[in-house]
Motif scaffolding. Sequence first.
Motif, PDB file in Angstrom:
ATOM      1  N   LYS A  84       0.820  -1.207   0.000  1.00 44.63           N
ATOM      2  CA  LYS A  84       0.000   0.000   0.000  1.00 44.63           C
ATOM      3  C   LYS A  84       0.857   1.260   0.000  1.00 44.63           C
ATOM      4  CE  LYS A  84      -3.937  -2.074   2.445  1.00 44.63           C
ATOM      5  NZ  LYS A  84      -4.705  -2.096   3.727  1.00 44.63           N
ATOM      6  N   LYS A  85       1.922   1.229   0.780  1.00 48.49           N
ATOM      7  CA  LYS A  85       2.775   2.407   0.899  1.00 48.49           C
ATOM      8  C   LYS A  85       3.760   2.537  -0.265  1.00 48.49           C
ATOM      9  CE  LYS A  85       2.340   2.439   5.926  1.00 48.49           C
ATOM     10  NZ  LYS A  85       3.013   2.268   7.237  1.00 48.49           N
ATOM     11  N   LEU A  86       4.074   1.419  -0.921  1.00 45.26           N
ATOM     12  CA  LEU A  86       5.018   1.450  -2.042  1.00 45.26           C
ATOM     13  C   LEU A  86       4.380   1.932  -3.350  1.00 45.26           C
ATOM     14  CD1 LEU A  86       7.044  -1.867  -1.580  1.00 45.26           C
ATOM     15  CD2 LEU A  86       7.952   0.460  -1.430  1.00 45.26           C
ATOM     16  N   LYS A  87       3.094   1.689  -3.519  1.00 47.17           N
ATOM     17  CA  LYS A  87       2.448   1.980  -4.809  1.00 47.17           C
ATOM     18  C   LYS A  87       2.621   3.418  -5.283  1.00 47.17           C
ATOM     19  CE  LYS A  87      -0.886  -1.750  -5.334  1.00 47.17           C
ATOM     20  NZ  LYS A  87      -2.295  -2.148  -5.456  1.00 47.17           N
ATOM     21  N   PRO A  88       2.600   4.433  -4.394  1.00 47.14           N
ATOM     22  CA  PRO A  88       2.851   5.794  -4.891  1.00 47.14           C
ATOM     23  C   PRO A  88       4.304   6.025  -5.323  1.00 47.14           C
ATOM     24  CG  PRO A  88       1.642   5.838  -2.803  1.00 47.14           C
ATOM     25  CD  PRO A  88       2.163   4.444  -2.979  1.00 47.14           C
ATOM     26  N   VAL A  89       5.205   5.124  -4.923  1.00 46.12           N
ATOM     27  CA  VAL A  89       6.624   5.308  -5.195  1.00 46.12           C
ATOM     28  C   VAL A  89       7.081   4.515  -6.416  1.00 46.12           C
ATOM     29  CG1 VAL A  89       8.950   5.069  -4.230  1.00 46.12           C
ATOM     30  CG2 VAL A  89       7.048   5.726  -2.754  1.00 46.12           C
ATOM     31  N   ILE A  90       6.658   3.252  -6.489  1.00 41.54           N
ATOM     32  CA  ILE A  90       6.990   2.423  -7.653  1.00 41.54           C
ATOM     33  C   ILE A  90       5.709   1.731  -8.130  1.00 41.54           C
ATOM     34  CG2 ILE A  90       9.413   2.028  -7.068  1.00 41.54           C
ATOM     35  CD1 ILE A  90       8.645  -0.678  -5.925  1.00 41.54           C
ATOM     36  N   PRO A  91       5.535   1.598  -9.449  1.00 41.25           N
ATOM     37  CA  PRO A  91       4.326   0.940  -9.963  1.00 41.25           C
ATOM     38  C   PRO A  91       4.368  -0.558  -9.685  1.00 41.25           C
ATOM     39  CG  PRO A  91       5.837   1.430 -11.761  1.00 41.25           C
ATOM     40  CD  PRO A  91       6.429   2.052 -10.522  1.00 41.25           C
ATOM     41  N   LEU A  92       3.272  -1.067  -9.143  1.00 46.53           N
ATOM     42  CA  LEU A  92       3.185  -2.483  -8.808  1.00 46.53           C
ATOM     43  C   LEU A  92       1.911  -3.063  -9.405  1.00 46.53           C
ATOM     44  CD1 LEU A  92       4.161  -2.389  -5.017  1.00 46.53           C
ATOM     45  CD2 LEU A  92       5.597  -3.203  -6.884  1.00 46.53           C
ATOM     46  N   ALA A  93       2.056  -4.159 -10.097  1.00 49.59           N
ATOM     47  CA  ALA A  93       0.892  -4.870 -10.629  1.00 49.59           C
ATOM     48  C   ALA A  93       1.007  -6.329 -10.198  1.00 49.59           C
ATOM     49  CB  ALA A  93       0.839  -4.770 -12.148  1.00 49.59           C
ATOM     50  N   PHE A  94      -0.126  -6.902  -9.858  1.00 50.41           N
ATOM     51  CA  PHE A  94      -0.137  -8.295  -9.419  1.00 50.41           C
ATOM     52  C   PHE A  94      -0.937  -9.103 -10.427  1.00 50.41           C
ATOM     53  CE2 PHE A  94       0.897  -5.748  -5.843  1.00 50.41           C
ATOM     54  CZ  PHE A  94       1.882  -6.475  -5.194  1.00 50.41           C
ATOM     55  N   ILE A  95      -0.212  -9.779 -11.288  1.00 49.80           N
ATOM     56  CA  ILE A  95      -0.827 -10.530 -12.370  1.00 49.80           C
ATOM     57  C   ILE A  95      -0.402 -11.986 -12.287  1.00 49.80           C
ATOM     58  CG2 ILE A  95      -0.953  -8.537 -13.913  1.00 49.80           C
ATOM     59  CD1 ILE A  95       1.560  -9.618 -15.314  1.00 49.80           C
ATOM     60  N   THR A  96      -1.193 -12.829 -12.897  1.00 43.24           N
ATOM     61  CA  THR A  96      -0.840 -14.242 -13.028  1.00 43.24           C
ATOM     62  C   THR A  96      -0.449 -14.493 -14.474  1.00 43.24           C
ATOM     63  OG1 THR A  96      -2.361 -14.906 -11.276  1.00 43.24           O
ATOM     64  CG2 THR A  96      -1.664 -16.603 -12.819  1.00 43.24           C
ATOM     65  N   VAL A  97       0.717 -15.060 -14.680  1.00 41.93           N
ATOM     66  CA  VAL A  97       1.162 -15.359 -16.039  1.00 41.93           C
ATOM     67  C   VAL A  97       1.059 -16.855 -16.285  1.00 41.93           C
ATOM     68  CG1 VAL A  97       2.712 -13.386 -16.143  1.00 41.93           C
ATOM     69  CG2 VAL A  97       3.584 -15.577 -15.326  1.00 41.93           C
ATOM     70  N   ARG A  98       0.797 -17.183 -17.542  1.00 42.49           N
ATOM     71  CA  ARG A  98       0.769 -18.583 -17.964  1.00 42.49           C
ATOM     72  C   ARG A  98       1.942 -18.824 -18.893  1.00 42.49           C
ATOM     73  NH1 ARG A  98      -5.229 -21.094 -18.874  1.00 42.49           N
ATOM     74  NH2 ARG A  98      -6.054 -20.576 -16.818  1.00 42.49           N
ATOM     75  N   MET A  99       2.652 -19.893 -18.598  1.00 45.95           N
ATOM     76  CA  MET A  99       3.797 -20.254 -19.426  1.00 45.95           C
ATOM     77  C   MET A  99       3.714 -21.725 -19.791  1.00 45.95           C
ATOM     78  SD  MET A  99       7.001 -18.219 -17.685  1.00 45.95           S
ATOM     79  CE  MET A  99       6.771 -18.976 -16.087  1.00 45.95           C
ATOM     80  N   ALA A 100       4.167 -22.026 -20.984  1.00 42.63           N
ATOM     81  CA  ALA A 100       4.247 -23.415 -21.440  1.00 42.63           C
ATOM     82  C   ALA A 100       5.717 -23.807 -21.510  1.00 42.63           C
ATOM     83  CB  ALA A 100       3.590 -23.579 -22.799  1.00 42.63           C
ATOM     84  N   PHE A 101       6.048 -24.918 -20.893  1.00 41.72           N
ATOM     85  CA  PHE A 101       7.413 -25.445 -20.917  1.00 41.72           C
ATOM     86  C   PHE A 101       7.425 -26.761 -21.690  1.00 41.72           C
ATOM     87  CE2 PHE A 101       7.423 -22.801 -17.135  1.00 41.72           C
ATOM     88  CZ  PHE A 101       8.663 -22.186 -17.171  1.00 41.72           C
ATOM     89  N   LYS A 102       8.442 -26.915 -22.500  1.00 43.56           N
ATOM     90  CA  LYS A 102       8.661 -28.181 -23.195  1.00 43.56           C
ATOM     91  C   LYS A 102      10.077 -28.652 -22.884  1.00 43.56           C
ATOM     92  CE  LYS A 102       9.326 -30.188 -27.774  1.00 43.56           C
ATOM     93  NZ  LYS A 102       9.454 -29.903 -29.216  1.00 43.56           N
ATOM     94  N   VAL A 103      10.206 -29.888 -22.378  1.00 48.29           N
ATOM     95  CA  VAL A 103      11.524 -30.436 -22.059  1.00 48.29           C
ATOM     96  C   VAL A 103      11.615 -31.859 -22.585  1.00 48.29           C
ATOM     97  CG1 VAL A 103      11.748 -29.028 -19.978  1.00 48.29           C
ATOM     98  CG2 VAL A 103      10.786 -31.327 -19.805  1.00 48.29           C
ATOM     99  N   PRO A 104      12.834 -32.348 -22.839  1.00 50.55           N
ATOM    100  CA  PRO A 104      12.994 -33.754 -23.225  1.00 50.55           C
ATOM    101  C   PRO A 104      12.493 -34.667 -22.111  1.00 50.55           C
ATOM    102  CG  PRO A 104      15.018 -32.512 -23.625  1.00 50.55           C
ATOM    103  CD  PRO A 104      14.116 -31.626 -22.828  1.00 50.55           C
ATOM    104  N   GLY A 105      12.025 -35.841 -22.494  1.00 49.57           N
ATOM    105  CA  GLY A 105      11.514 -36.779 -21.500  1.00 49.57           C
ATOM    106  C   GLY A 105      12.528 -37.133 -20.439  1.00 49.57           C
ATOM    107  N   SER A 106      13.814 -37.100 -20.796  1.00 50.61           N
ATOM    108  CA  SER A 106      14.855 -37.453 -19.843  1.00 50.61           C
ATOM    109  C   SER A 106      14.976 -36.430 -18.709  1.00 50.61           C
ATOM    110  CB  SER A 106      16.216 -37.574 -20.546  1.00 50.61           C
ATOM    111  OG  SER A 106      16.529 -36.363 -21.230  1.00 50.61           O
ATOM    112  N   ASP A 107      14.451 -35.216 -18.934  1.00 55.29           N
ATOM    113  CA  ASP A 107      14.517 -34.160 -17.915  1.00 55.29           C
ATOM    114  C   ASP A 107      13.201 -34.020 -17.150  1.00 55.29           C
ATOM    115  OD1 ASP A 107      17.110 -33.560 -18.730  1.00 55.29           O
ATOM    116  OD2 ASP A 107      16.429 -32.076 -20.192  1.00 55.29           O
ATOM    117  N   TYR A 108      12.245 -34.877 -17.447  1.00 57.24           N
ATOM    118  CA  TYR A 108      10.904 -34.749 -16.860  1.00 57.24           C
ATOM    119  C   TYR A 108      10.911 -34.731 -15.337  1.00 57.24           C
ATOM    120  CZ  TYR A 108       6.441 -36.503 -15.054  1.00 57.24           C
ATOM    121  OH  TYR A 108       5.302 -36.682 -14.305  1.00 57.24           O
TER     122      TYR A 108
END
Length: 243
Positions: A152-176
């Motif tokens: 609450k006190k930081l928002k006037p000083v630095i911009p803060l956004a609280f978002i949820t991001v979606r990411m897709a990861f692809k790895v070889p089966g050996s690293d599963y």
Amino acid sequence: MVSLDDAVLARLEKGGSRYEILVDPDLVDIWKKDNNSVPLDDLLATGEIWNDAKSGDRPTTEAIESVFGTTDLLTCVQKILKDGNIQLTTAQRKNLVAEKRTKIIHQIATTATDPRTKLPHPKTRIELALDEIKFSIDPFLSLERQVQDAIKKLKPVIPLAFITVRMAFKVPGSDYGGVHRLLRESIKKEEWLSDGSWVCVVEVPGGMKNELMSQVAQRSSEVSVKELETVCPLAVHINGYEG
């Protein structure tokens, strides 16, 4: 049981007298968040209640009974911790404040993003902003409460956004195995591809994005990552990987 050198005083003043116990400051902090998380026995440096622990003065059994309604040690300890104060030395308070400050900064840095760049704020930026607003840290107030107050006190000083991001990861089966253990709490969808690769979609706070990608890369040198802007069936993103 904490050593006497590391213990701090918890003190309750009542009926014109004070009642003190010697406790582990770290475990008290944990206990205050969840009273069932730490056995009271583990908090104590000694199994005694004192009028003045430094001089060794002890209250009478009658005085304890009168003030606490019982002579049961753990019942008395619980009341002192709930209604009394924790007496810290200057060094102890400084160390606990520094530890709590680090946790607050980490919590904000891993959950918040800069809405202009959609990237996490560096921890140094958050630390300097806390200095700028002269944010006061209580070593025994819950982390969650202080993070909310700081935001609450930081928002006037630095911009803060609280978002949820979606990411897709692809790895070889050996690293599963290693990657799955890291991501399993955040996985929303997952699938094996015909080439033996494993793909998953995760949802995490925006501030964790870069750190998470780095952690996955340490477990799989052949990882592919895509940030997803919209919610689509996993098959669409798999097709995108297979191209």
